[in-house]
Structures are given as C-alpha cells and as structure tokens.
Design a protein around this motif. Sequence first.
Motif, PDB file in Angstrom:
ATOM      1  N   ARG A   1       0.819   3.507   2.171  1.00 11.59           N
ATOM      2  CA  ARG A   1       1.234   3.698   3.570  1.00 11.59           C
ATOM      3  C   ARG A   1       2.432   2.821   3.910  1.00 11.59           C
ATOM      4  O   ARG A   1       3.374   3.266   4.564  1.00 11.59           O
ATOM      5  CB  ARG A   1       0.058   3.383   4.505  1.00 11.59           C
ATOM      6  N   LYS A   2       2.410   1.580   3.440  1.00 15.18           N
ATOM      7  CA  LYS A   2       3.527   0.662   3.693  1.00 15.18           C
ATOM      8  C   LYS A   2       4.790   1.155   2.986  1.00 15.18           C
ATOM      9  O   LYS A   2       5.890   1.133   3.551  1.00 15.18           O
ATOM     10  CB  LYS A   2       3.161  -0.748   3.213  1.00 15.18           C
TER      11      LYS A   2
ATOM     12  N   SER B   1       5.439   4.174   2.323  1.00 10.78           N
ATOM     13  CA  SER B   1       5.859   5.355   3.095  1.00 10.78           C
ATOM     14  C   SER B   1       6.741   4.946   4.268  1.00 10.78           C
ATOM     15  O   SER B   1       7.779   5.553   4.531  1.00 10.78           O
ATOM     16  CB  SER B   1       4.627   6.115   3.600  1.00 10.78           C
TER      17      SER B   1
ATOM     18  N   ASP C   1       6.592  10.687   3.040  1.00 13.90           N
ATOM     19  CA  ASP C   1       5.228  10.691   3.592  1.00 13.90           C
ATOM     20  C   ASP C   1       4.202  10.223   2.559  1.00 13.90           C
ATOM     21  O   ASP C   1       4.382  10.381   1.348  1.00 13.90           O
ATOM     22  CB  ASP C   1       4.859  12.070   4.165  1.00 13.90           C
ATOM     23  N   THR C   2       3.114   9.625   3.061  1.00 11.66           N
ATOM     24  CA  THR C   2       2.084   9.002   2.224  1.00 11.66           C
ATOM     25  C   THR C   2       1.467  10.000   1.255  1.00 11.66           C
ATOM     26  O   THR C   2       1.196   9.665   0.095  1.00 11.66           O
ATOM     27  CB  THR C   2       0.979   8.376   3.099  1.00 11.66           C
TER      28      THR C   2
ATOM     29  N   SER D   1       0.863  -1.179   0.000  1.00  7.83           N
ATOM     30  CA  SER D   1       0.000   0.000   0.000  1.00  7.83           C
ATOM     31  C   SER D   1       0.900   1.230   0.000  1.00  7.83           C
ATOM     32  O   SER D   1       2.103   1.142   0.245  1.00  7.83           O
ATOM     33  CB  SER D   1      -0.878   0.006   1.256  1.00  7.83           C
TER      34      SER D   1
END
Length: 198
Positions: free
Chosen positions: A11-12, A14, A20-21, A9
């Motif tokens: 987020r992962k 990131s 940052d996401t 993802s």
Amino acid sequence: MLLKKHSLSMRKLSVLTGIDTATISRIVNGKQKAKLNHLQQFAYHLNTPLEKLVVAAGYDMGGGQEELKSDIQYSVDTLQEILQSFKLVDTQFTLAHVENELAKFEQYAQTEEGHRIIFEDFTKKIEQVGSVGPFIEQLKQLYNQYCDPTSLSSERAIIGSALLYFILSTDVIPDYIYPIGYLDDTIAVQLVLNRLAK
C-alpha cells in the motif's frame, strides 16, 4: 524481498509510485508481468538498479533500455499528433526538444539563481497547477530528493533540470495550453527518472 528491506508495504509503495495496490500485488505474486514504467518506478523508490529489476521481470536486457526509450517516444508521437490536430503549436515537437531544454536547465540548476528559483517557486507552482496524480507525486519526490543535503551534486543537477522545466514557463509546450501544456513536463520527468535509475 526489496519491500521488506525498505520496510514498505504494498500500500505504501502504491502511494509512492501511483501504481494501484492490486497491480503491485499481482506483480509481486507473479500473476502479472511488470511493465517497464512499473519497473522504473520500483527502481526509483526501492533504490535498486533498473537493470536488475528488468532482468528479474524476465525482459531481455539487450532491448530493455530500447523499450524504455520506445515508451517515451510513443508518448512524444502521440503528443505531436494531438498538437497537430488542434494546431496548438507551430513547431514540430520531438524528444530532442525536451532533452535540449533539460540540458540547459541542468546547467542552470547549478547556479545560485537556479537554486533559488527551485526553493522559492516549486511549492507555488504545485499549488498553481492544483492537481494530484503520479506526475505531481514524482515531482514532489524529486523536490524532496533535491532538498536532501545527502544527495550527490551530480544528481541534484539532473533533478534540478526537471524541477526548473516544470517551474519555468519557457518549456517546449506552453503551460497555458492546459492540460496539454504539462504533457511535455511529464516526459521531461520520465527522462530524468530514467537517468537517475541508471
């Protein structure tokens, strides 16, 4: 898409890259052009040739590697200015100093003693530094790759050079000049990541 291929993802990614996401999202959706240091991180964590990502991001490949080098050279020049203004070291700090040390450590990483130092002292040094951030995360990822039995011996030697540079206090800028003493370590890590990405 590479994220789906690697079951990652944003987020992962990131967490892995320290980017940052929101920035990753803007890059993925074409709202922001990826910087070369972003592409470097993506290439490493998505196991994709850097050149492929550089072209996809719209950079001219003729100057891609030069731009990567100039980013590191800018860091070196800035660090030299800091060292001179505070009179922290006597010698001129150059990229060649770091590259020479990495070449020595690459040889040392292939010895039993170098291998032992990496295995026994890396975690202790990380705890001693006691910090977090992209630089530390990159080192941890390099250490995991070094410990992976499926890694090529040539890759392990290159990775080992960055790990030994970090662990041993004989690098170009002494670690006791905190936090500036670790800035050359970050440059060493970037040089190693560049080599691995190629």
